[in-house]
Design a protein around this motif. Structure first.
Motif, PDB file in Angstrom:
ATOM      1  N   CYS A 165      31.790  26.181 177.676  1.00 16.81           N
ATOM      2  CA  CYS A 165      32.831  25.882 176.688  1.00 16.81           C
ATOM      3  C   CYS A 165      32.215  25.505 175.337  1.00 16.81           C
ATOM      4  CB  CYS A 165      33.726  24.761 177.194  1.00 16.81           C
ATOM      5  SG  CYS A 165      34.850  25.261 178.517  1.00 16.81           S
ATOM      6  N   ALA A 166      31.080  24.795 175.368  1.00 14.99           N
ATOM      7  CA  ALA A 166      30.396  24.463 174.123  1.00 14.99           C
ATOM      8  C   ALA A 166      29.933  25.733 173.412  1.00 14.99           C
ATOM      9  CB  ALA A 166      29.207  23.545 174.404  1.00 14.99           C
ATOM     10  N   VAL A 167      29.417  26.689 174.186  1.00 16.46           N
ATOM     11  CA  VAL A 167      29.012  27.982 173.625  1.00 16.46           C
ATOM     12  C   VAL A 167      30.222  28.699 173.045  1.00 16.46           C
ATOM     13  CG1 VAL A 167      28.136  30.273 174.223  1.00 16.46           C
ATOM     14  CG2 VAL A 167      26.992  28.238 175.108  1.00 16.46           C
ATOM     15  N   MET A 168      31.340  28.670 173.783  1.00 19.81           N
ATOM     16  CA  MET A 168      32.559  29.321 173.308  1.00 19.81           C
ATOM     17  C   MET A 168      32.973  28.783 171.943  1.00 19.81           C
ATOM     18  SD  MET A 168      36.441  28.982 174.755  1.00 19.81           S
ATOM     19  CE  MET A 168      36.406  27.274 174.174  1.00 19.81           C
ATOM     20  N   TYR A 169      32.949  27.459 171.786  1.00 20.69           N
ATOM     21  CA  TYR A 169      33.407  26.862 170.534  1.00 20.69           C
ATOM     22  C   TYR A 169      32.540  27.309 169.361  1.00 20.69           C
ATOM     23  CZ  TYR A 169      34.642  23.452 166.985  1.00 20.69           C
ATOM     24  OH  TYR A 169      35.037  22.871 165.801  1.00 20.69           O
ATOM     25  N   ARG A 170      31.224  27.205 169.504  1.00 20.17           N
ATOM     26  CA  ARG A 170      30.350  27.556 168.385  1.00 20.17           C
ATOM     27  C   ARG A 170      30.395  29.038 168.065  1.00 20.17           C
ATOM     28  NH1 ARG A 170      26.496  24.598 166.256  1.00 20.17           N
ATOM     29  NH2 ARG A 170      26.809  26.149 164.649  1.00 20.17           N
ATOM     30  N   VAL A 171      30.476  29.882 169.087  1.00 20.30           N
ATOM     31  CA  VAL A 171      30.539  31.325 168.839  1.00 20.30           C
ATOM     32  C   VAL A 171      31.882  31.691 168.216  1.00 20.30           C
ATOM     33  CG1 VAL A 171      30.495  33.608 169.915  1.00 20.30           C
ATOM     34  CG2 VAL A 171      28.882  31.858 170.657  1.00 20.30           C
ATOM     35  N   ALA A 172      32.967  31.082 168.699  1.00 22.23           N
ATOM     36  CA  ALA A 172      34.287  31.361 168.127  1.00 22.23           C
ATOM     37  C   ALA A 172      34.326  30.966 166.655  1.00 22.23           C
ATOM     38  CB  ALA A 172      35.361  30.604 168.907  1.00 22.23           C
ATOM     39  N   GLU A 173      33.713  29.831 166.322  1.00 26.75           N
ATOM     40  CA  GLU A 173      33.659  29.399 164.925  1.00 26.75           C
ATOM     41  C   GLU A 173      32.880  30.401 164.080  1.00 26.75           C
ATOM     42  OE1 GLU A 173      32.100  27.798 161.330  1.00 26.75           O
ATOM     43  OE2 GLU A 173      30.841  28.042 163.114  1.00 26.75           O
ATOM     44  N   TYR A 174      31.775  30.887 164.615  1.00 21.80           N
ATOM     45  CA  TYR A 174      30.966  31.854 163.862  1.00 21.80           C
ATOM     46  C   TYR A 174      31.714  33.178 163.674  1.00 21.80           C
ATOM     47  CZ  TYR A 174      27.453  35.245 162.610  1.00 21.80           C
ATOM     48  OH  TYR A 174      26.775  36.251 161.973  1.00 21.80           O
ATOM     49  N   LEU A 175      32.360  33.680 164.733  1.00 23.88           N
ATOM     50  CA  LEU A 175      33.070  34.957 164.632  1.00 23.88           C
ATOM     51  C   LEU A 175      34.240  34.868 163.650  1.00 23.88           C
ATOM     52  CD1 LEU A 175      33.151  36.200 168.343  1.00 23.88           C
ATOM     53  CD2 LEU A 175      31.561  36.824 166.518  1.00 23.88           C
ATOM     54  N   ALA A 176      34.905  33.703 163.612  1.00 23.47           N
ATOM     55  CA  ALA A 176      36.010  33.532 162.666  1.00 23.47           C
ATOM     56  C   ALA A 176      35.525  33.681 161.230  1.00 23.47           C
ATOM     57  CB  ALA A 176      36.659  32.169 162.871  1.00 23.47           C
ATOM     58  N   ARG A 177      34.271  33.289 160.990  1.00 27.19           N
ATOM     59  CA  ARG A 177      33.691  33.452 159.641  1.00 27.19           C
ATOM     60  C   ARG A 177      33.092  34.835 159.453  1.00 27.19           C
ATOM     61  NH1 ARG A 177      29.367  30.885 158.995  1.00 27.19           N
ATOM     62  NH2 ARG A 177      29.077  29.901 161.032  1.00 27.19           N
ATOM     63  N   ALA A 178      32.292  35.282 160.407  1.00 29.16           N
ATOM     64  CA  ALA A 178      31.532  36.524 160.252  1.00 29.16           C
ATOM     65  C   ALA A 178      32.431  37.745 160.198  1.00 29.16           C
ATOM     66  CB  ALA A 178      30.541  36.666 161.408  1.00 29.16           C
ATOM     67  N   TRP A 179      33.579  37.694 160.848  1.00 31.82           N
ATOM     68  CA  TRP A 179      34.482  38.845 160.871  1.00 31.82           C
ATOM     69  C   TRP A 179      35.632  38.721 159.883  1.00 31.82           C
ATOM     70  CZ3 TRP A 179      34.996  39.744 166.909  1.00 31.82           C
ATOM     71  CH2 TRP A 179      33.767  40.221 167.397  1.00 31.82           C
ATOM     72  N   ASN A 180      35.568  37.738 158.991  1.00 29.72           N
ATOM     73  CA  ASN A 180      36.631  37.569 158.006  1.00 29.72           C
ATOM     74  C   ASN A 180      36.140  37.241 156.602  1.00 29.72           C
ATOM     75  OD1 ASN A 180      39.452  37.610 159.423  1.00 29.72           O
ATOM     76  ND2 ASN A 180      38.135  36.434 160.808  1.00 29.72           N
ATOM     77  N   GLU A 181      35.081  36.446 156.482  1.00 25.34           N
ATOM     78  CA  GLU A 181      34.686  35.945 155.169  1.00 25.34           C
ATOM     79  C   GLU A 181      33.859  36.909 154.325  1.00 25.34           C
ATOM     80  OE1 GLU A 181      32.916  32.129 155.517  1.00 25.34           O
ATOM     81  OE2 GLU A 181      34.736  31.156 156.264  1.00 25.34           O
ATOM     82  N   PRO A 182      32.974  37.735 154.904  1.00 26.62           N
ATOM     83  CA  PRO A 182      32.209  38.643 154.031  1.00 26.62           C
ATOM     84  C   PRO A 182      33.138  39.568 153.247  1.00 26.62           C
ATOM     85  CG  PRO A 182      31.268  38.572 156.243  1.00 26.62           C
ATOM     86  CD  PRO A 182      32.584  37.856 156.312  1.00 26.62           C
ATOM     87  N   GLU A 183      32.680  39.995 152.079  1.00 22.57           N
ATOM     88  CA  GLU A 183      33.511  40.805 151.192  1.00 22.57           C
ATOM     89  C   GLU A 183      34.032  42.060 151.884  1.00 22.57           C
ATOM     90  OE1 GLU A 183      35.617  41.247 147.870  1.00 22.57           O
ATOM     91  OE2 GLU A 183      34.201  39.599 148.174  1.00 22.57           O
ATOM     92  N   HIS A 184      33.178  42.715 152.689  1.00 20.68           N
ATOM     93  CA  HIS A 184      33.591  43.968 153.312  1.00 20.68           C
ATOM     94  C   HIS A 184      34.536  43.761 154.497  1.00 20.68           C
ATOM     95  CE1 HIS A 184      30.418  42.758 156.103  1.00 20.68           C
ATOM     96  NE2 HIS A 184      30.871  43.669 156.961  1.00 20.68           N
ATOM     97  N   MET A 185      34.728  42.498 154.941  1.00 21.00           N
ATOM     98  CA  MET A 185      35.579  42.225 156.094  1.00 21.00           C
ATOM     99  C   MET A 185      36.895  41.552 155.720  1.00 21.00           C
ATOM    100  SD  MET A 185      34.132  43.377 158.835  1.00 21.00           S
ATOM    101  CE  MET A 185      35.002  42.508 160.133  1.00 21.00           C
ATOM    102  N   ARG A 186      37.026  41.122 154.484  1.00 25.29           N
ATOM    103  CA  ARG A 186      38.235  40.406 154.098  1.00 25.29           C
ATOM    104  C   ARG A 186      39.457  41.313 154.194  1.00 25.29           C
ATOM    105  NH1 ARG A 186      35.851  37.140 148.828  1.00 25.29           N
ATOM    106  NH2 ARG A 186      34.569  35.663 150.013  1.00 25.29           N
ATOM    107  N   ASN A 187      40.523  40.730 154.741  1.00 25.85           N
ATOM    108  CA  ASN A 187      41.807  41.429 154.888  1.00 25.85           C
ATOM    109  C   ASN A 187      41.751  42.595 155.861  1.00 25.85           C
ATOM    110  OD1 ASN A 187      42.949  39.733 152.855  1.00 25.85           O
ATOM    111  ND2 ASN A 187      42.069  41.065 151.276  1.00 25.85           N
ATOM    112  N   GLU A 188      40.693  42.695 156.657  1.00 27.73           N
ATOM    113  CA  GLU A 188      40.625  43.727 157.684  1.00 27.73           C
ATOM    114  C   GLU A 188      41.297  43.239 158.953  1.00 27.73           C
ATOM    115  OE1 GLU A 188      37.302  45.920 158.794  1.00 27.73           O
ATOM    116  OE2 GLU A 188      36.699  46.514 156.772  1.00 27.73           O
ATOM    117  N   ALA A 189      41.919  44.164 159.673  1.00 28.83           N
ATOM    118  CA  ALA A 189      42.627  43.804 160.901  1.00 28.83           C
ATOM    119  C   ALA A 189      41.681  43.345 161.993  1.00 28.83           C
ATOM    120  CB  ALA A 189      43.458  44.999 161.385  1.00 28.83           C
ATOM    121  N   PHE A 190      40.447  43.807 161.957  1.00 29.31           N
ATOM    122  CA  PHE A 190      39.491  43.520 163.031  1.00 29.31           C
ATOM    123  C   PHE A 190      39.259  42.024 163.214  1.00 29.31           C
ATOM    124  CE2 PHE A 190      35.121  43.008 164.647  1.00 29.31           C
ATOM    125  CZ  PHE A 190      35.229  43.714 165.828  1.00 29.31           C
TER     126      PHE A 190
END
Length: 319
Positions: A165-190
């Motif tokens: 569960c600790a792994v889940m939390y840290r990875v989920a936090e990272y994916l929420a940023r990595a798949w949304n915050e970079p310029e090429h990922m913003r506003n993407e459905a993925f």
């Protein structure tokens, strides 16, 4: 075992902090990038599938190793595995050198060095920032980083699957940023599912962190700010943590622009309302002293969490 695992991991991290660019994190980032390449076909369901595959690839081995060690009676090895996972998922000292260096630079009156350090830490433009704004951004970044790297991990490590569960939390936090915050990922459905999943995963921990800040700080101002000003931030969890943390320290966090964007219509007649709302915030404008207050607040909240963990562990052991 839970309390001792966290305590030992914290002590080890104090002696040898894990670098933010360590090989384990690098491999996880590389895997997340590959998942994006493999699954991103422009539809939300592809992001959902990629998220679950990523979680399964990291959580399943973590849980199986712990289960196998416990099943075969290797409790000492299981204890060591817990310490390793907590050490890898905690980040109490990952970025503390930035905060300390910014504090020293501001105390010395070297605003240029403080701006450079803040820009390196937050990856945002700091040109023209004055000392008060530098302090504010550093305090906000510190509170959010501490929550996501420490207190959120504590909560999920207490769950039945513990290290997984600790792994889940840290990875989920990272994916929420990595798949949304970079310029090429913003506003993407993925990245939509990753952001929503972390919102729910962090729903309880964010509120517990805010409660901890209120308990160890100015309780009345923290709760007042939480109830009345948390919605100034577009991110609900960040708003709760920063409003409660700022109220607990007697410091105003956030900017007028955030308040206007969330609460007020684009009407010049509402400017006075915005100003009066900002004036209603408890506390004073952040300065260099706010950095020291932040250190004290975080350490007191950490001690509170550890005390609660000790009491919980003692109750389970006696029961």
């Amino acid at each position: 075992m839970t309390f001792l695992s966290i305590l030992c991991a914290l002590l080890i991290e104090q002696l040898k902090p894990l670098r933010a660019d360590n090989p384990v994190y690098a491999e996880i980032k590389s895997l997340a990038l590959r998942m994006e390449v493999w699954f991103n076909a422009g539809h939300p369901r592809h992001g959902r599938l990629g998220w679950f595959v990523m979680m399964g690839a990291l959580m399943l081995p973590t849980a199986l190793i712990y289960w196998a060690l416990m099943h075969y009676g290797l409790r000492l090895a299981a204890y060591g595995w817990n310490i390793l996972i907590v050490y890898l998922t905690l980040g109490f000292r990952h970025y503390s050198h930035y905060f300390t260096s910014i504090q020293l630079a501001l105390n010395a009156g070297d605003e240029a060095a403080a701006r450079a350090l803040l820009a390196e830490w937050t990856k945002q433009d700091t040109v023209g920032m004055e000392a008060g704004e530098i302090a504010r951004v550093a305090v906000e970044k510190s509170l959010i980083t501490t929550h996501r790297n420490v207190f959120g991990v504590f909560f999920w490590f207490l769950m039945p699957l513990g290290p997984a569960c600790a792994v889940m939390y840290r990875v989920a936090e990272y994916l929420a940023r990595a798949w949304n915050e970079p310029e090429h990922m913003r506003n993407e459905a993925f990245g939509q599912f990753a952001a929503r999943a972390f919102y729910w995963i962090d729903w309880i921990p964010a509120r517990l962190t805010a409660v901890a800040f209120a308990v160890v700080g100015n309780f009345e101002d923290a709760i007042y700010a939480w109830r009345n000003f948390a919605d100034r931030w577009q991110d609900e969890a960040i708003g709760i943590i920063l409003s409660a943390g700022g109220g607990a320290m007697g410091v105003r966090l956030g900017t007028p622009a955030e308040s206007a964007a969330r609460v007020l219509p684009l009407d010049a007649a509402m400017v006075d309302t915005c100003d009066s709302e900002m004036d209603a915030l408890p506390g004073e404008e952040p300065g260099v002293r706010a950095l020291q207050s932040t250190v004290g607040l975080v350490w007191r909240a950490l001690l509170l969490w550890m005390l609660l963990l000790l009491l919980l562990s003692g109750a389970v052991w006696l029961g």
